[in-house]
Write a protein that holds these residues in place. Structure first.
Motif, PDB file in Angstrom:
ATOM      1  N   LEU A 198      34.934  33.346  41.459  1.00  0.00           N
ATOM      2  CA  LEU A 198      34.272  33.503  42.747  1.00  0.00           C
ATOM      3  C   LEU A 198      33.091  34.467  42.633  1.00  0.00           C
ATOM      4  O   LEU A 198      32.028  34.240  43.221  1.00  0.00           O
ATOM      5  CB  LEU A 198      35.257  34.015  43.799  1.00  0.00           C
ATOM      6  CG  LEU A 198      36.299  33.029  44.319  1.00  0.00           C
ATOM      7  CD1 LEU A 198      37.225  33.733  45.304  1.00  0.00           C
ATOM      8  CD2 LEU A 198      35.650  31.817  44.982  1.00  0.00           C
TER       9      LEU A 198
ATOM     10  N   ASP B  77      39.427  35.105  40.864  1.00  0.00           N
ATOM     11  CA  ASP B  77      38.575  36.118  41.476  1.00  0.00           C
ATOM     12  C   ASP B  77      37.251  36.228  40.715  1.00  0.00           C
ATOM     13  O   ASP B  77      36.170  36.288  41.316  1.00  0.00           O
ATOM     14  CB  ASP B  77      39.306  37.460  41.485  1.00  0.00           C
ATOM     15  CG  ASP B  77      38.691  38.451  42.455  1.00  0.00           C
ATOM     16  OD1 ASP B  77      37.457  38.580  42.488  1.00  0.00           O
ATOM     17  OD2 ASP B  77      39.450  39.126  43.167  1.00  0.00           O
TER      18      ASP B  77
ATOM     19  N   LYS C 191      34.616  36.870  50.241  1.00  0.00           N
ATOM     20  CA  LYS C 191      34.117  36.673  48.881  1.00  0.00           C
ATOM     21  C   LYS C 191      33.987  35.187  48.566  1.00  0.00           C
ATOM     22  O   LYS C 191      33.087  34.772  47.826  1.00  0.00           O
ATOM     23  CB  LYS C 191      35.062  37.344  47.890  1.00  0.00           C
ATOM     24  CG  LYS C 191      34.619  37.251  46.451  1.00  0.00           C
ATOM     25  CD  LYS C 191      35.636  37.915  45.515  1.00  0.00           C
ATOM     26  CE  LYS C 191      35.732  39.405  45.771  1.00  0.00           C
ATOM     27  NZ  LYS C 191      36.630  40.071  44.797  1.00  0.00           N
TER      28      LYS C 191
ATOM     29  N   ILE D 164      39.400  37.031  50.670  1.00  0.00           N
ATOM     30  CA  ILE D 164      39.281  35.655  50.199  1.00  0.00           C
ATOM     31  C   ILE D 164      40.021  34.732  51.163  1.00  0.00           C
ATOM     32  O   ILE D 164      41.140  35.034  51.593  1.00  0.00           O
ATOM     33  CB  ILE D 164      39.864  35.507  48.777  1.00  0.00           C
ATOM     34  CG1 ILE D 164      39.029  36.309  47.768  1.00  0.00           C
ATOM     35  CG2 ILE D 164      39.946  34.034  48.358  1.00  0.00           C
ATOM     36  CD1 ILE D 164      39.638  36.385  46.387  1.00  0.00           C
TER      37      ILE D 164
END
Length: 247
Positions: free
Chosen positions: A123, A120, A28, A58
């Motif tokens: 991203l 998160d 990701k 990740i």
């Protein structure tokens, strides 16, 4: 913090983002957390990075900096090179200074790194803008060699290897975090450039000798562009590998 051209790599490696040994999965994104054992605001960020690392999608890296050591506790995982990388990012991101805990995302953005959900989400936003991992990066071990394959794309970038220790537990005996026992994941020990990418598909074959020394048990491969003065900039692709010690 790109310190030298690599001379060797790992013992036994597994691809962290692979469904099968020969099928790499695009992560990701990349989160680089700049942290310190001497910073009272950092433990929540260290836990957030651990949460992201456990997701498995990740590339999560922890860089311990040394500029808080004067407050009474010398960070046992810190290095001047980690601090230099953070200051280089400040130039790349056009900032006048640095702070902890600072999370740099995909080499393109930064924010206070204390909340895993926020990181998160950022991203995801970068990916939606086309600023995610756009170039495939694959790696596999073949006998005593490490094979790295970079896909085709646009631009130019360095092929960078970031060495780390997967887990460290530290009891802090002085300073702002006195009395705390803190778990750290993927603590960076060194960064090296191993090649150049000019937009075309690239295959690199390196000797497998270096990982596994001095407590290092994993590394990430970053395809990272650089600024005018060589400072780290946008990360175009990445993967992460860990070592398994043979008995």
């Amino acid at each position: 913090m790109i310190s030298r051209i690599v001379t060797g790599l790992a013992l036994c490696c597994t691809i962290a983002f692979a469904a099968r040994a020969d099928e790499a999965t695009v992560p990701k994104g990349v989160v680089e957390l700049f942290t310190s054992q001497g910073c009272s605001s950092c433990p929540p960020a260290d836990r957030a990075l651990e949460t992201l690392a456990h997701q498995g999608s990740i590339v999560a890296l922890s860089y311990h900096v040394d500029y808080w050591n004067y407050r009474g506790w010398a960070d046992t995982l810190a290095s001047p090179e980690n601090t230099a990388r953070q200051y280089a990012y400040a130039r790349s991101l056009r900032r006048s200074g640095v702070y902890t805990p600072q999370a740099v995302l995909n080499g393109r953005d930064h924010l206070k790194g204390t909340d895993a959900e926020t990181l998160d989400g950022r991203l995801e936003a970068l990916h939606a803008k086309g600023q995610g991992m756009t170039v495939p990066v694959e790696a596999s071990r073949k006998g005593d060699e490490l094979a790295i394959r970079i896909g085709a794309g646009e631009g130019k970038a360095d092929v960078v290897i970031v060495y780390f220790r997967q887990r460290q537990t530290v009891e802090v005996l002085d300073g702002e975090n006195t009395g705390k026992t803190i778990d750290y994941v993927n603590s960076v020990t060194d960064v090296q450039t191993v090649g150049m990418w000019d937009g075309g598909a690239l295959d690199l074959v390196l000797p497998a000798k270096m990982i596994g020394t001095k407590g290092t048990d994993g590394f990430a491969i970053l395809l990272q562009s650089s600024g005018p003065q060589g400072e780290p900039a946008a990360i175009l692709g990445a993967t992460m590998l860990t070592t398994e010690t043979k008995s």
